[in-house]
Design a protein around this motif. Structure first.
Motif, mmCIF file in Angstrom:
data_model
loop_
_atom_site.group_PDB
_atom_site.id
_atom_site.type_symbol
_atom_site.label_atom_id
_atom_site.label_comp_id
_atom_site.label_asym_id
_atom_site.label_seq_id
_atom_site.Cartn_x
_atom_site.Cartn_y
_atom_site.Cartn_z
ATOM 1 N N THR A 183 0.661 -1.182 -0.447
ATOM 2 C CA THR A 183 -0.092 0.299 0.091
ATOM 3 C C THR A 183 1.164 1.509 -0.234
ATOM 4 O OG1 THR A 183 -2.076 -1.225 1.255
ATOM 5 C CG2 THR A 183 -1.693 1.217 1.450
ATOM 6 N N VAL A 184 1.950 1.188 0.721
ATOM 7 C CA VAL A 184 2.768 2.433 0.641
ATOM 8 C C VAL A 184 3.052 2.452 -0.364
ATOM 9 C CG1 VAL A 184 4.693 2.868 1.799
ATOM 10 C CG2 VAL A 184 3.181 2.197 3.117
ATOM 11 N N VAL A 185 3.884 1.419 -0.878
ATOM 12 C CA VAL A 185 4.772 1.664 -1.761
ATOM 13 C C VAL A 185 3.962 2.119 -3.322
ATOM 14 C CG1 VAL A 185 5.777 0.415 -4.516
ATOM 15 C CG2 VAL A 185 6.351 -0.023 -2.207
ATOM 16 N N ILE A 186 2.268 1.420 -3.274
ATOM 17 C CA ILE A 186 1.598 2.356 -4.428
ATOM 18 C C ILE A 186 1.420 3.417 -4.245
ATOM 19 C CG2 ILE A 186 -0.802 2.571 -5.208
ATOM 20 C CD1 ILE A 186 -1.158 -0.886 -4.146
ATOM 21 N N LYS A 187 0.814 4.423 -2.901
ATOM 22 C CA LYS A 187 0.866 5.570 -2.498
ATOM 23 C C LYS A 187 2.068 6.252 -2.792
ATOM 24 C CE LYS A 187 -2.609 4.665 1.713
ATOM 25 N NZ LYS A 187 -2.517 5.036 2.883
ATOM 26 N N ARG A 215 8.691 6.657 4.789
ATOM 27 C CA ARG A 215 7.714 4.973 4.767
ATOM 28 C C ARG A 215 8.755 3.713 4.105
ATOM 29 N NH1 ARG A 215 0.928 6.667 5.439
ATOM 30 N NH2 ARG A 215 1.830 8.188 6.988
ATOM 31 N N VAL A 216 8.747 3.891 2.793
ATOM 32 C CA VAL A 216 9.702 2.475 2.240
ATOM 33 C C VAL A 216 10.725 2.873 3.004
ATOM 34 C CG1 VAL A 216 10.264 1.867 0.121
ATOM 35 C CG2 VAL A 216 7.440 2.808 0.577
ATOM 36 N N PHE A 217 11.274 3.616 2.467
ATOM 37 C CA PHE A 217 12.800 3.478 3.639
ATOM 38 C C PHE A 217 12.224 3.240 5.137
ATOM 39 C CE2 PHE A 217 13.978 7.345 0.867
ATOM 40 C CZ PHE A 217 13.875 6.280 -0.261
ATOM 41 N N GLN A 218 12.007 3.763 5.619
ATOM 42 C CA GLN A 218 12.012 3.124 7.118
ATOM 43 C C GLN A 218 11.102 1.356 7.419
ATOM 44 O OE1 GLN A 218 8.288 5.024 9.255
ATOM 45 N NE2 GLN A 218 8.947 4.133 11.249
ATOM 46 N N TRP A 219 10.810 1.344 6.395
ATOM 47 C CA TRP A 219 10.381 -0.349 6.635
ATOM 48 C C TRP A 219 11.396 -0.877 6.351
ATOM 49 C CZ3 TRP A 219 6.171 -3.279 6.810
ATOM 50 C CH2 TRP A 219 4.716 -3.022 7.174
ATOM 51 N N PRO A 229 16.414 -5.982 6.792
ATOM 52 C CA PRO A 229 16.810 -6.173 5.948
ATOM 53 C C PRO A 229 15.136 -7.227 5.025
ATOM 54 C CG PRO A 229 18.480 -6.022 6.852
ATOM 55 C CD PRO A 229 17.155 -5.692 7.780
ATOM 56 N N LEU A 230 14.882 -7.883 6.016
ATOM 57 C CA LEU A 230 13.830 -8.707 5.871
ATOM 58 C C LEU A 230 12.552 -8.055 4.657
ATOM 59 C CD1 LEU A 230 13.309 -11.430 9.069
ATOM 60 C CD2 LEU A 230 14.893 -11.598 6.470
ATOM 61 N N GLU A 234 16.326 12.369 3.746
ATOM 62 C CA GLU A 234 15.621 11.991 5.262
ATOM 63 C C GLU A 234 15.685 10.433 5.620
ATOM 64 O OE1 GLU A 234 11.838 13.709 6.092
ATOM 65 O OE2 GLU A 234 12.316 15.549 5.929
ATOM 66 N N SER A 235 16.352 9.833 4.771
ATOM 67 C CA SER A 235 15.979 8.774 4.428
ATOM 68 C C SER A 235 17.119 7.723 5.116
ATOM 69 C CB SER A 235 16.173 8.219 3.191
ATOM 70 O OG SER A 235 17.543 8.198 2.736
ATOM 71 N N TYR A 236 17.953 8.167 6.255
ATOM 72 C CA TYR A 236 19.025 7.836 6.627
ATOM 73 C C TYR A 236 19.148 7.876 8.712
ATOM 74 C CZ TYR A 236 20.694 8.222 2.012
ATOM 75 O OH TYR A 236 20.733 8.217 -0.130
ATOM 76 N N SER A 237 17.941 8.784 8.603
ATOM 77 C CA SER A 237 17.753 8.568 9.744
ATOM 78 C C SER A 237 16.607 8.607 10.440
ATOM 79 C CB SER A 237 18.602 10.185 10.538
ATOM 80 O OG SER A 237 17.528 11.004 9.543
ATOM 81 N N ILE A 238 15.954 7.903 9.877
ATOM 82 C CA ILE A 238 14.230 7.969 10.058
ATOM 83 C C ILE A 238 13.952 6.878 11.139
ATOM 84 C CG2 ILE A 238 12.810 6.915 9.688
ATOM 85 C CD1 ILE A 238 12.544 8.112 7.075
ATOM 86 N N VAL A 239 14.952 5.660 10.768
ATOM 87 C CA VAL A 239 15.080 4.756 11.945
ATOM 88 C C VAL A 239 16.468 3.901 11.874
ATOM 89 C CG1 VAL A 239 13.789 1.871 12.183
ATOM 90 C CG2 VAL A 239 12.666 4.413 11.378
ATOM 91 N N PRO A 240 17.138 3.552 12.877
ATOM 92 C CA PRO A 240 18.108 2.795 13.158
ATOM 93 C C PRO A 240 18.037 1.268 12.810
ATOM 94 C CG PRO A 240 17.303 2.996 15.320
ATOM 95 C CD PRO A 240 16.778 3.975 14.472
ATOM 96 N N TYR A 241 19.348 1.047 11.649
ATOM 97 C CA TYR A 241 19.582 -0.160 11.198
ATOM 98 C C TYR A 241 19.834 -0.845 12.030
ATOM 99 C CZ TYR A 241 21.416 -3.732 8.565
ATOM 100 O OH TYR A 241 21.555 -4.723 8.234
ATOM 101 N N VAL A 242 18.425 -2.010 12.346
ATOM 102 C CA VAL A 242 18.955 -2.977 13.211
ATOM 103 C C VAL A 242 19.712 -4.421 12.145
ATOM 104 C CG1 VAL A 242 17.230 -4.339 14.042
ATOM 105 C CG2 VAL A 242 16.516 -1.951 14.044
ATOM 106 N N PRO A 243 20.628 -4.907 12.798
ATOM 107 C CA PRO A 243 21.409 -5.952 12.260
ATOM 108 C C PRO A 243 20.118 -7.700 12.247
ATOM 109 C CG PRO A 243 22.634 -5.329 13.189
ATOM 110 C CD PRO A 243 21.498 -3.888 13.799
#
Length: 404
Positions: free
Chosen positions: A35-39, A55-59, A64-65, A382-391
């Protein structure tokens, strides 16, 4: 876009969203993410939906899954669309995904969809050709970029594995080949431009903002590599390597002019980032002459010149015979009769700072670039600071990218 086309596009987007919400969730299908991709890739030709792009970047940065269902959703939308608006937004979205600097993304390889023969199904052929050309050129570059990054990641992995037994260094010819590939990518980037006045609209200009960042990023990566390669040619290279290096340097002198003209064009049509880009200095003819001396069989290092990386000052260091004359800012004479000339002819960049939101092929740092950080319309910024990367933990399965 006419009112009827806008209404029709809005209806298509709503129908696609409803279909996504009521579809069954599976390994390749995540209704919320789709849905987010469509928007984010809607039919609205005014501008890209930055909120849903983020939002896509946040997901993706959460885990990475989510990459596999994300790429699946975007690929399905790109394969079905006949709208240049949706196609262009999809390319901008995948461009931003590649700039998120997540290892699993860098290993993807070629793009998961094909827009090399894209043709808009809503415009007349007379109007559609320029939009089609823009989409195809953008796709061709991103496809090549993705392949290049993937090959570099694989090579670094092989080198790190081999270091357990012996030290492995990239050969001079391999480095020269990479320089030629980077120059080819610059050529492809410079082809992504509005070739008709009808393209001077908001969405196209937003895409050009991203392209300008990418041009400067790829050129900075090239400058870092050429500085190191010329040092190696001077030290250990033969005539064959020197000949290829000369060809690279001659082409670089032409590309600098082309990049400057490209930036001027972007300024004329109103691309915001173009007015903030730092000046790109021309290549000194003396650098080319120094390389020609090596080709002509100069047996002594004393008569040869090379460009090296001065990490402290971000300048090029050129070693020349003291008898030669040059416009310099600083000079130091050594005991063996050589003189170090610090010149601004080459722009050499550090690898630790980002020029503007999207990083392009490489990170860039110079005084001019610092002035434009935070003033762009780049949807990636803004895509690099929204959500910290979780390995991903060791017990989680990584996406199966090979079977795509």
């Amino acid at each position: 876009m006419r009112v009827f086309e806008r209404a029709s596009g809005a209806i298509k987007d709503k129908n696609s969203i409803w279909a996504a919400k009521f579809s069954r969730k599976g390994p390749l299908h995540n209704p919320d993410l789709e849905t987010v991709v469509i928007k984010a890739t809607s039919h609205d030709d005014h501008h890209i939906d930055s909120k849903n792009v983020q939002r896509v970047f946040q997901w993706l940065r959460t885990s990475p899954l989510y990459l596999k269902p994300l790429v699946w959703a975007l690929s399905m939308r790109m394969q079905k669309t006949r709208s240049w608006v949706v196609a262009l937004k999809g390319l901008m979205l995948i461009h931003g995904i590649y700039c998120c600097d997540i290892p699993v993304v860098n290993r993807m390889g070629r793009l998961p969809f094909d827009l090399s023969n894209f043709s808009d199904g809503h415009l007349s052929p007379a109007k559609a050709w320029s939009f089609n050309g823009f989409v195809r050129a953008y796709f061709a570059y991103l496809d090549q970029r993705s392949s290049f990054v993937s090959s570099e990641v694989k090579q670094k992995k092989n080198v790190s594995n081999n270091k357990k037994t012996e030290e492995v260094e990239e050969t001079l010819m391999e480095e020269l080949e990479k320089l030629q590939k980077l120059q080819g990518m610059i050529d492809m980037l410079l082809q992504i431009r509005p070739k008709d006045e009808n393209l001077n609209i908001g969405l196209i200009l937003e895409a050009m903002d991203c392209i300008i960042v990418e041009v400067f990023g790829v050129y900075s990566k090239f400058c870092n590599k050429i500085a190191k390669v010329l040092v190696r040619i001077y030290e250990v290279g033969g005539k064959m390597e020197a000949n290829i290096g000369l060809q690279v340097l001659q082409k670089a002198s032409i590309q600098v002019e082309e990049i400057s003209l490209f930036f001027d064009l972007c300024k004329d049509i109103g691309v915001l980032n173009a007015s903030q880009c730092p000046k790109i200095d021309r290549i000194s003819p003396e650098d080319i002459q120094d390389l020609e001396r090596i080709i002509n069989g100069a047996s002594s290092k004393k008569g040869c010149g090379f460009v090296g990386n001065d990490e402290d000052n971000n300048k090029a260091i050129v070693v020349r015979d003291c008898s030669s004359t040059a416009m310099v800012s600083q000079q130091e004479e050594s005991e063996n009769g050589l003189m170090t000339v610090i010149t601004q002819q080459w722009e050499v960049f550090d690898d630790d700072h980002v020029i503007v939101g999207a990083k392009g092929m490489d990170n860039v740092s110079n005084n001019g670039a610092k002035d434009i950080i935070g003033t762009t319309t780049n949807p990636f910024e803004e895509s690099y600071s929204i959500v910290p990367y979780v390995p991903v933990h060791h017990h989680q399965a990584l996406p199966d990218l090979i079977s795509w």
